[in-house]
Structure formats: C-alpha cells, structure tokens
Write an enzyme that holds these catalytic residues in place. Structure first.
Site, PDB file in Angstrom:
ATOM      1  N   GLU A 103       0.817  -1.217   0.000  1.00  0.00           N
ATOM      2  CA  GLU A 103       0.000   0.000   0.000  1.00  0.00           C
ATOM      3  C   GLU A 103       0.849   1.264   0.000  1.00  0.00           C
ATOM      4  O   GLU A 103       0.535   2.248  -0.661  1.00  0.00           O
ATOM      5  CB  GLU A 103      -0.926   0.006   1.219  1.00  0.00           C
ATOM      6  CG  GLU A 103      -1.854   1.213   1.303  1.00  0.00           C
ATOM      7  CD  GLU A 103      -2.844   1.274   0.154  1.00  0.00           C
ATOM      8  OE1 GLU A 103      -2.768   2.235  -0.645  1.00  0.00           O
ATOM      9  OE2 GLU A 103      -3.696   0.373   0.050  1.00  0.00           O
ATOM     10  N   LYS A 163       5.369   4.586 -10.065  1.00  0.00           N
ATOM     11  CA  LYS A 163       4.090   4.536  -9.340  1.00  0.00           C
ATOM     12  C   LYS A 163       2.916   4.407 -10.302  1.00  0.00           C
ATOM     13  O   LYS A 163       1.960   3.665 -10.033  1.00  0.00           O
ATOM     14  CB  LYS A 163       3.948   5.797  -8.482  1.00  0.00           C
ATOM     15  CG  LYS A 163       4.966   5.881  -7.352  1.00  0.00           C
ATOM     16  CD  LYS A 163       4.922   7.230  -6.664  1.00  0.00           C
ATOM     17  CE  LYS A 163       5.943   7.325  -5.549  1.00  0.00           C
ATOM     18  NZ  LYS A 163       6.012   8.693  -4.951  1.00  0.00           N
TER      19      LYS A 163
END
Length: 402
Positions: free
Chosen positions: A118, A194
C-alpha cells in the site's frame, strides 16, 4: 505475530511508533531490525533487536518481513529469500515492484504467502486497497495523478513565489523533500514507477514503467509559469494512463492544468490520484505523498491485513505485459514556445497543420496555444519548423485532458 523490519529510517521509525502505540489492540512483536550500523541507532526504540546481519532476522522465525530499505538491491534478494521461506512480505518499495513485481508476486503464489505494498504509491493515501477491493466491480478506464511530492513542491514554489527551478529545487533539498541527487524525482522516473503500479492494478494488465513517455520538470522556465498564469492554468507533473480497446496510452510529463480542475488545487508535497470507473464514475484520493507518520500508517495497515488474514493475490502483476502508446492520440491542446522565431513562417505552418492556433505572446519569443487532432499532428508541425530552421529552439507543454 512476529515481524522483522529491514531498515530504520523515517518510515520504519513511524511504523515502530504506531506498533508501540497500539500494543493494547494488536499483539505484534518486533523480532529484529536490520541496519547498516548498530551503533548509529543505539538510542532508538527496540535497540535490543538491532542487527547488521540479515541472517539474524531470518533466524527469528518471523511471520512478516517489512522491507523499508528502498532501492533494488539487496532489497530484492532479501524479499525473494523471505518468500521462499514462506514469510509474508510488506514493502513500500515502488522501484522494486516496478522492476520485479511479476516475479515476486508469482513466487508468493507458489509459496502460499502474500506481498502487500500500500505504501509504495501515494505515501499514506489508501489507494492500492480500494483499487483491488472496493473498485473491483468497476472497469477502470483511466488514471490521472500527481504522484511525486518533490516535483509538486518545486512547481508550487515556482508558481506561488516566482522562484526559478534551481531556487525551488535547492529549497526542496534544504527541507528534505528532495535528495542530493534528485534525478529520479525531477526526471519523472519515480512518478512513472508509481503510475505503472496503479495502471497494472487498474487494468489487470502488466504495464512496465519505462514504456511510458517520461518527461521531467528540469526544463520548466519562469516564462512557462507566466504563460500558465496568463492562460488560467498551473503547471503540474502529471502521470496519466488510459485504457481503450485493450490498449494502454500513458505518460508522465509537465502539463497545463486549468485552475478550476481539482488537480490544480494540490500543492506542495501533497498527491492526488483520480480514477474513472464505468459504474462509480470519477473518484479522487488526496493526501500527503510521503512522510514518517503517513507512510508508516500505510505500512501498518498492510501488516494488520496479514494479522487479520485479509490476504489478496495480485494476479495483475503476472499477466502478459501490454505495449504502451506514448503519445496522446486524441484531440489535444498545447502551449508552444519558439525562441528567435521567424514568426510569420511558424504561424503559417501551424495554421496549415493544426485545427486552431492562438498567439499569446510575440515579444522576444513567440508563444502559441494550439489545438490539434493528436499529439502526432503537433509533433509533425514542430518537425517542419525545425527542419526549415524557422527558430533557434522550441518547447511544448500539453494541456491536461481528463
């Protein structure tokens, strides 16, 4: 539950604080913390379990390995060994996931353990879990995001305080937002990694970060900021990917963002991720993209998922890698700048090849806002201008289209 922690920097310190503050709620025992120099961290919490030998961590019979070292090596080797030893893994390492995600996820499935990450995107913003779980019933068609706090801080300073790129970068370094070598941030590599993770999870197709068009902010000048203000926009480093007809289009680049767009409101070290689903529509995730407490909180949430046996296998990482179109194939707008231009000839080329063009400045240089059928059409016009030596230098900044 017994855990081992690799690294004791900012994020690891935040994780340790959260674990200690929640001792009455969860029985989590820190069995070992790997550091390079034990003496350097002797004043910190849990100094009695510090070690500089990775074998000491594996000897503890741990349930979860938390990797917070960063970088590719030896992080990759340590996590691979952990998985092979049937130890669950939590990591905040987007570099490693972008390069080795497929291998590690596949290995985790083979060994009946999980890998959670996460904190790898958006710091403390809970976005990975919603994409995997809450939005599973949606087909995600696009992701648009500000994913790097360092570059967002720099661009905010340039816009709000009229600092040059060099001045804003130095301030970011002085405040600890930017590394001494800021290349991964300012060249768009960090955001690209990302974006690849988000795209892989959103589209259930493996998207490699180097396949995106990657452009950083190091060429942004004060003039660009002035023109952005004139156009009612800000300049943001945005990562965007779209899925259409089974194909992915994606980039990380500085773009013009209208002042009434939610992304223009995200300044300094804050991040935003905007996803579009077929049933939900547009949903936004906003928060601090880095920091001790925020990122430590995301890592702790992953540890708790394993503690409570909330475990998902991320099959998207082991799908076939999909090719990525780097250029915007639909109608788009862009700010074009030409230094030492032959103005009439440049304008003539733009009018011939593009849908529309509007001159916004023509003093010491020519600045034109254009509308085109695609980015290829814009590039074709720039090639014609360059091939005919109609200017000394030129630049292009697209306007964001959601």
């Amino acid at each position: 539950m017994k855990i081992g922690i690799l690294g004791y920097g900012t994020v690891a310190s935040g994780l340790v604080d959260i674990i200690d503050n929640n001792k009455d709620k969860r029985d989590i025992s820190i069995e070992g913390i790997l550091v390079r120099d034990v003496n350097k961290y002797a004043h910190k919490k849990h100094a009695d379990v510090l070690t500089s030998n990775i074998d000491d961590i594996f000897a503890k019979d741990i349930d979860v390995m938390v990797e917070l070292l960063g970088g590719l090596h030896p992080s990759y080797e340590y996590l691979k060994k952990a998985i092979e030893n049937k130890i669950n893994v939590v990591t905040a390492n987007k570099d490693m996931l972008a390069e080795y995600g497929a291998e590690l996820v596949s290995l985790a499935k083979e060994n009946g353990v999980c890998i959670k990450f996460e904190a790898s995107v958006g710091g403390g913003i809970p976005v990975i879990k919603p994409l995997i779980e809450s939005l599973e019933g949606n087909e995600i068609s696009s992701i648009s995001a500000i994913l790097n706090g360092t570059t967002n801080f720099i661009l905010s300073k340039m816009y709000d305080e009229n600092l040059s790129y060099e001045e804003a970068l130095k301030e970011a370094q002085d405040l600890g937002f930017a590394e001494a070598n800021p290349e991964a941030d300012v060249m768009g590599y960090d955001a690209g990694r990302k974006l690849s993770i988000l795209s892989t999870l959103s589209y259930n197709k493996r998207v490699y970060w180097k396949d995106f068009y990657l452009e950083g902010i190091d060429k942004i000048e004060h003039k660009d900021i002035e023109y952005a203000k004139q156009l009612g926009c800000k300049i943001k480093l945005v990562g965007q990917s779209k899925l259409k007809d089974g194909k992915v289009n994606g980039f990380v680049r500085p773009v013009l963002v209208d002042n009434d767009n939610i992304m223009s409101k995200i300044d300094n070290e804050f991040n935003i991720i905007v996803a579009n689903g077929d049933f939900l529509g547009e949903v936004s995730f906003v928060g601090k993209g880095a920091g001790k407490d925020a990122t430590g909180s995301a890592v702790y949430a992953d540890v708790l998922d394993i503690y409570d046996k909330r475990i998902n296998n991320i099959d998207a990482f082991i799908q076939e890698q999909v090719p990525v179109d780097k250029l915007v194939s639909s109608e788009c707008k862009a700010l074009l700048r030409f230094k030492k231009p032959q103005k009439d000839k440049i304008i003539s080329v733009l009018k011939e090849k593009l849908i529309d063009s509007e001159v916004i400045a023509q003093d010491d240089e020519l600045a034109v806002m254009v509308d085109a059928s695609s980015e290829c059409a814009i590039n074709d016009s720039l090639d014609a201008i360059q091939n005919n030596n109609y200017c000394e230098d030129m630049s292009k900044i697209l306007k964001l289209s959601l």
